[in-house]
Design a protein around this motif. Structure first.
Motif, PDB file in Angstrom:
ATOM      1  N   ASP A   1       0.810  -1.216   0.000  1.00 14.05           N
ATOM      2  CA  ASP A   1       0.000   0.000   0.000  1.00 14.05           C
ATOM      3  C   ASP A   1       0.839   1.260   0.000  1.00 14.05           C
ATOM      4  N   PHE A   2       1.989   1.232   0.694  1.00 18.55           N
ATOM      5  CA  PHE A   2       2.717   2.495   0.790  1.00 18.55           C
ATOM      6  C   PHE A   2       3.307   2.905  -0.557  1.00 18.55           C
TER       7      PHE A   2
ATOM      8  N   GLN B   1       1.681   2.207  -3.442  1.00 26.01           N
ATOM      9  CA  GLN B   1       0.482   2.749  -4.082  1.00 26.01           C
ATOM     10  C   GLN B   1       0.223   4.180  -3.624  1.00 26.01           C
ATOM     11  N   SER B   2       0.363   4.389  -2.323  1.00 22.67           N
ATOM     12  CA  SER B   2       0.019   5.719  -1.830  1.00 22.67           C
ATOM     13  C   SER B   2       1.089   6.728  -2.211  1.00 22.67           C
TER      14      SER B   2
ATOM     15  N   GLU C   1      11.542   5.085  -1.724  1.00 19.52           N
ATOM     16  CA  GLU C   1      10.516   4.414  -0.926  1.00 19.52           C
ATOM     17  C   GLU C   1      10.821   2.922  -0.771  1.00 19.52           C
ATOM     18  N   ILE C   2      11.183   2.279  -1.865  1.00 20.23           N
ATOM     19  CA  ILE C   2      11.352   0.824  -1.809  1.00 20.23           C
ATOM     20  C   ILE C   2      12.731   0.449  -1.279  1.00 20.23           C
TER      21      ILE C   2
ATOM     22  N   PHE D   1       0.002   7.917  -5.324  1.00 19.05           N
ATOM     23  CA  PHE D   1      -1.084   8.877  -5.169  1.00 19.05           C
ATOM     24  C   PHE D   1      -0.583  10.225  -4.693  1.00 19.05           C
ATOM     25  N   SER D   2       0.587  10.250  -4.022  1.00 16.35           N
ATOM     26  CA  SER D   2       1.110  11.574  -3.691  1.00 16.35           C
ATOM     27  C   SER D   2       1.945  12.121  -4.824  1.00 16.35           C
ATOM     28  N   GLY D   3       1.844  11.529  -5.981  1.00 13.25           N
ATOM     29  CA  GLY D   3       2.443  12.127  -7.168  1.00 13.25           C
ATOM     30  C   GLY D   3       3.919  11.847  -7.339  1.00 13.25           C
ATOM     31  N   GLU D   4       4.462  10.866  -6.621  1.00  9.05           N
ATOM     32  CA  GLU D   4       5.876  10.559  -6.788  1.00  9.05           C
ATOM     33  C   GLU D   4       6.115   9.923  -8.160  1.00  9.05           C
TER      34      GLU D   4
END
Lengths: 635, 307
Positions: free
Chosen positions: B191-192, B194-195, B210-211, B198-201
């Motif tokens: 989910d993180f 995906q999100s 992130e990963i 959604f924050s446009g990264e």
């Protein structure tokens, strides 16, 4: 039941201690099977401070009893369950106290005697029990492994016994030939229960046996557990966070809070005469979504539906079994009311919006935006092609049409597999519809390219189901929010920092300075979900899609997040698509509802009307699946 | 606003934190140090690095000084004797540590870097591009490593230590990339991620910001693994005479010892000493790897699993 009576180990025959307490009038027929004496369990991880998960718990459980153990996450209920079944492993340690099972101290047993006593002793069914089956072995082999390990069933009888056992959990003998992946989650959980039963345990501990299952399945599995307990006569301990489920099944309930048992009473007493304020707080979060007025602490009913409402005249008064005469939540004695207070300073029910049909259009005046954007789905279908040549194509969404008005709130309700999450993916552009169109204002979402999708994020944002997974564990709150602000808006540097603080204030995480530097694991579930919501708000979206935003949260935290979502809608005029299987929360924060079943909309309309006078059988069965202790325990 | 107690897995200080990267590094080292095996490995490795750094000070003679008598046994002047060319074995051994440490860390870092770049991108993308990467990586996986190394090394003979490092890095990254790819493709559905979308990264930032930090353990483990492999490969190549035989390394020591039939002349130290050093250095890295699992997963730290 918190009396500590010492020196009892000298009972080799497991004779029922008769000195326990007044309720046991005749010790000969009420035998005590399990006795917890001042048990404390401590977690001692290497290089970290020890945590006392269970503190001085004492309880007695009589043979044949069905006892519930209720508490929110972190209350120590599962730790206690593991300790009872001798499964407590490092870093957990039974610090003091004794757990006597038929007079024998479990803590002193070695691995081998623990193993051999599992037959005819105690067994445990785990929350993730459906994943406890070995995927490369058939169900039959699972049974035969157990029979071979304990040799309590003669070889010739094993096949017959396995069939008999799966029969007990309402499965046919044909499942024995199947592999675990060919069974549904509910069937697998039934199989694990049957496996536990195969050792004819005298004590079964069920640790959240249905939490990972779908609502409807949950109901059926709980029925099976109840029937089995009655027919097999084992002693059952049901561990759950859901007081509703426990009250429906158990005769006696132990309420746990912060590692201590705060209340120990018969189910009816817990429901009607709760003594501890924590119990009262838990109870106050249950309500019947079919009731005329539905209220939770911190969440008043908004558009109160009166029966004299002209638009509702056609719907006859539903035969709601319990019209909530004395609502225990009338004066919430719990801290959660104070908790949601800053978020809901003045949010009484929308004043004049009595006609629910019109309320979605009138009430949330979008005073911040002129116009706003309307979300429109027309004849949308989504077909996933067959995975293999032999497989069939899956029609996840089938001809769904609806409109989400600017500032409106619509619930999409259905069990898992009903297509509700697929609809969310179609709206956010993650998937493209096979047929039909998704329009956001004038934009067709299905036709957007990569940059178009990036732009879409400024308008449509999503709140994820699991706040524990939706935040990168290694990023601070400030980083997470600032990235969203800088990516989606033109605000930079100081402006972005100000905006982050503003967002945290909006979602009620104050004082802001305390939260900016924190990592997700330093926050509670409710706080994390607030961060997730704050991130969704970073760019002032017009539509928020919330996919089961509270299903992973403890009941006491749910109301706060729900009221936040509802208030946001009123204060900034964002429209909300609320995806859930939980009808109660849908009733509280949405105006309109669509009930989905197998990808089709089976019923839609104003939320309150659909709940009070459901027309479709599926909606009715969804409503029936909600645990409602009052229905069972009210004579 | 105290919504329940926090689920902090460890009672981390809530006060002001230093830079997250520094914090992470410190935490990682602490996690490794907490494991007994890894602690032994770290001490061993520190010893080798110290020896390599201070080689000119520690070594009694220059490594290529062949002014001594040939084939001497152990004595007070020459603790481990002299070679067939009349050089001091102990001095060679001490200087040889430099090459092994440089090659180990150099080739290990380069191949880990390639593995991270390719593996993470590969795990994140889908479709045709992923198939292309898949083909290339499979190519490197099916080509037998040692022959390829020998071919490249002979082709670029006498190019010095940097060639050896390059050869080992080129042949050594593919397996790591595959491991990282599979881990990435499970993380990308979280989910993180995906999100973050959604924050446009954008994709590169999602992959590497992130990963990647969520895979520290696996990357660190891969690094120590490939450093070990690089040290062994370097010694192997030098032993076969495919490296630069004019430099002093444990591999060339073995090569010359073999050439001069050191065993027949009873000079066991000539073979045994460099061999033992190679084995010990490789062991130290392998031991450290036991503690690496605990970096990003506290549950795997020693003692916390009930073993």
């Amino acid at each position: 039941m918190t009396s500590n009576h010492p020196a009892q180990q000298a009972g080799p025959s497991g004779a029922g201690p008769s000195d326990v307490g007044p309720p046991e009038a005749d010790p000969s027929d009420v035998e005590e099977i399990l006795s917890l004496q001042d048990v404390s369990v401590v977690y001692e991880p290497v290089g970290a401070a020890p945590t006392h998960a269970v503190r001085g718990v004492s309880a007695q459980i009589a043979r044949g009893e069905f006892v519930g153990l209720v508490g929110e996450s972190g209350s120590g209920k599962s730790t206690l369950g593991f300790a009872i079944t001798g499964l407590a492993t490092a870093p957990a340690r039974i610090e003091k106290g004794r757990i006597l099972f038929r007079g024998r101290d479990i803590a002193s047993m070695d691995q081998d005697s623990l193993r051999s006593q599992r037959q005819g002793g105690f067994a445990m069914v785990l929350q993730s029990g459906m994943n406890a089956l070995n995927p490369v072995r058939t169900i039959r082999k699972h049974f035969h492994d157990i029979f071979a390990a304990h040799r309590h069933v003669p070889r010739a009888r094993r096949e017959e016994r396995a069939a008999e056992l799966v029969g007990k959990v309402s499965l046919g003998p044909e499942v024995l030939d199947l592999y675990p992946d060919q069974l549904s989650g509910g069937m697998r959980q039934r199989v694990t229960i049957a496996l536990a039963l195969s050792l004819e345990p005298q004590l079964m501990v069920f640790d959240e046996p249905t939490t990972a299952l779908d609502v409807m399945v949950q109901h059926a599995v709980m029925d099976t557990i109840r029937d089995l307990q009655a027919s097999e006569g084992f002693t059952a301990i049901l561990i759950s966070h859901d007081l509703g489920i426990v009250l429906e099944s158990a005769q006696r309930v132990l309420v746990m809070h912060d590692g201590e048992i705060v209340e120990d009473a018969a189910s009816a007493d817990i429901l009607h005469r709760p003594r501890h304020e924590y119990t009262r707080m838990l109870l106050s979060h249950y309500a019947d979504p079919r009731a005329e007025v539905v209220t939770l602490p911190g969440l008043e009913d908004r558009a109160v539906l009166r029966s004299d409402d002209p638009s509702d005249a056609s719907a006859e008064n539903p035969a709601s079994s319990s019209p909530e005469p004395a609502d225990p939540s009338a004066e919430p004695p719990d801290p959660s009311a104070a908790r949601s207070a800053p978020a809901a300073p003045a949010a009484p029910p929308a004043p004049a919006a009595s006609s629910d049909g019109a309320s979605s259009r009138r009430a949330p005046v979008s005073r911040l935006r002129s116009g706003g954007t309307e979300l429109r789905l027309q004849g949308v279908s989504k077909v996933y092609p067959a995975a293999r040549r032999s497989g069939r194509a899956v029609r996840a969404v089938d001809d769904v049409s609806f409109t989400l008005e600017p500032g409106g709130a619509t619930a999409l309700v259905g069990q898992s597999g009903s297509g509700k999450s697929t609809i969310a993916k179609l709206i956010t552009g993650i998937e493209r519809p096979s047929e039909g169109t998704v329009h956001l204002g004038d934009t067709s979402v299905g036709d957007l390219g990569r940059s178009g999708l990036r732009d879409l994020r400024r308008t449509v944002q999503m709140v994820f189901q699991d706040p524990y997974a939706a935040l990168n564990p290694l990023n601070t709150v400030e980083y997470t929010l600032a990235r969203a602000v800088m990516n989606l808006t033109d605000v930079r540097r100081d402006g972005a920092r100000r905006r982050v603080r503003e967002l945290l204030e909006t979602v009620g995480l104050t004082p802001v300075e305390q939260f900016t530097g924190k990592l997700p694991h330093q926050l509670s579930g409710g706080q994390r979900q607030r961060v997730v919501i704050a991130r969704a708000l970073a760019c002032d979206p017009q539509v928020i899609i919330a996919d089961e935003p509270v299903s992973m949260l403890d009941v006491s935290l749910r109301a706060g997040v729900l009221s936040l979502l509802r208030d946001l809608r009123e204060s900034i005029g964002v429209s909300l698509l609320y995806i859930t299987h939980d009808l109660l929360s849908a009733r509280l924060i949405t105006d309109r509802i669509l009930v989905l079943h197998d990808g089709k909309v089976v019923e839609s309309g104003p939320t309150a009307r659909v709940m009070r006078a459901p027309q479709d059988d599926y909606t009715i069965s969804l409503l029936d699946a909600i645990p409602n202790p009052r229905r069972v325990l009210t004579p | 606003m105290s919504e329940n107690t926090t689920r902090a897995s460890s009672p981390s200080p809530v006060g002001h934190r230093p830079h997250p990267a520094v914090e992470a590094l410190r935490g990682g080292l602490r996690a490794i140090w907490g494991n007994r095996k890894a602690r032994i490995g770290m001490i061993l490795l520190a010893l080798f690095i110290l020896v390599a750094l201070l080689a000119p000070l520690l070594a009694p003679y220059a490594p290529k000084d062949n002014s001594f008598d040939r084939n001497l046994g152990a004595s007070a002047q020459h603790w481990l004797g002299t070679t067939a060319a009349g050089e001091d074995v102990l001095s060679q051994l001490i200087h040889g540590a430099r090459i092994s440490v440089i090659v180990g860390f150099g080739a290990g870092s380069i191949s880990t870097l390639i593995a991270v770049l390719i593996g993470l991108t590969w795990g994140y993308i889908t479709g045709f591009a992923a198939d292309v990467v898949n083909f290339v990586v499979n190519l490197f996986l099916v080509i037998p490593g040692l022959p390829l190394m020998i071919v490249i090394a002979t082709y670029l003979q006498n190019g010095g230590i940097s060639v050896i490092i390059a050869v080992i890095a080129i042949t050594g990254w593919a397996w790591g990339a595959r491991v990282l790819r599979s881990q990435t493709s499970t993380l990308r559905n979280r989910d993180f991620v995906q999100s973050a979308k959604f924050s446009g990264e954008r994709a590169p930032r999602i992959i590497f910001r992130e990963i990647l930090p969520n895979m520290t353990s696996i990357i660190a483990g891969g690094f120590f693994g490939s450093a070990t492999a690089a040290i062994l490969a370097e010694a192997g190549l030098e032993f076969l005479g495919l490296g630069d035989s004019s430099i002093v390394s444990w591999g060339t020591m073995l090569y010359w010892a073999q050439n001069s039939n050191a065993l027949l002349t009873g000079q066991w130290a000539l073979l045994f000493a460099p061999g033992l050093c190679i084995a010990l250095l490789a062991t130290s890295l392998t031991l450290i790897n036991f503690g690496v699992d605990g970096i990003s997963n506290p549950r795997l730290r020693e003692g916390s699993t009930g073993r």
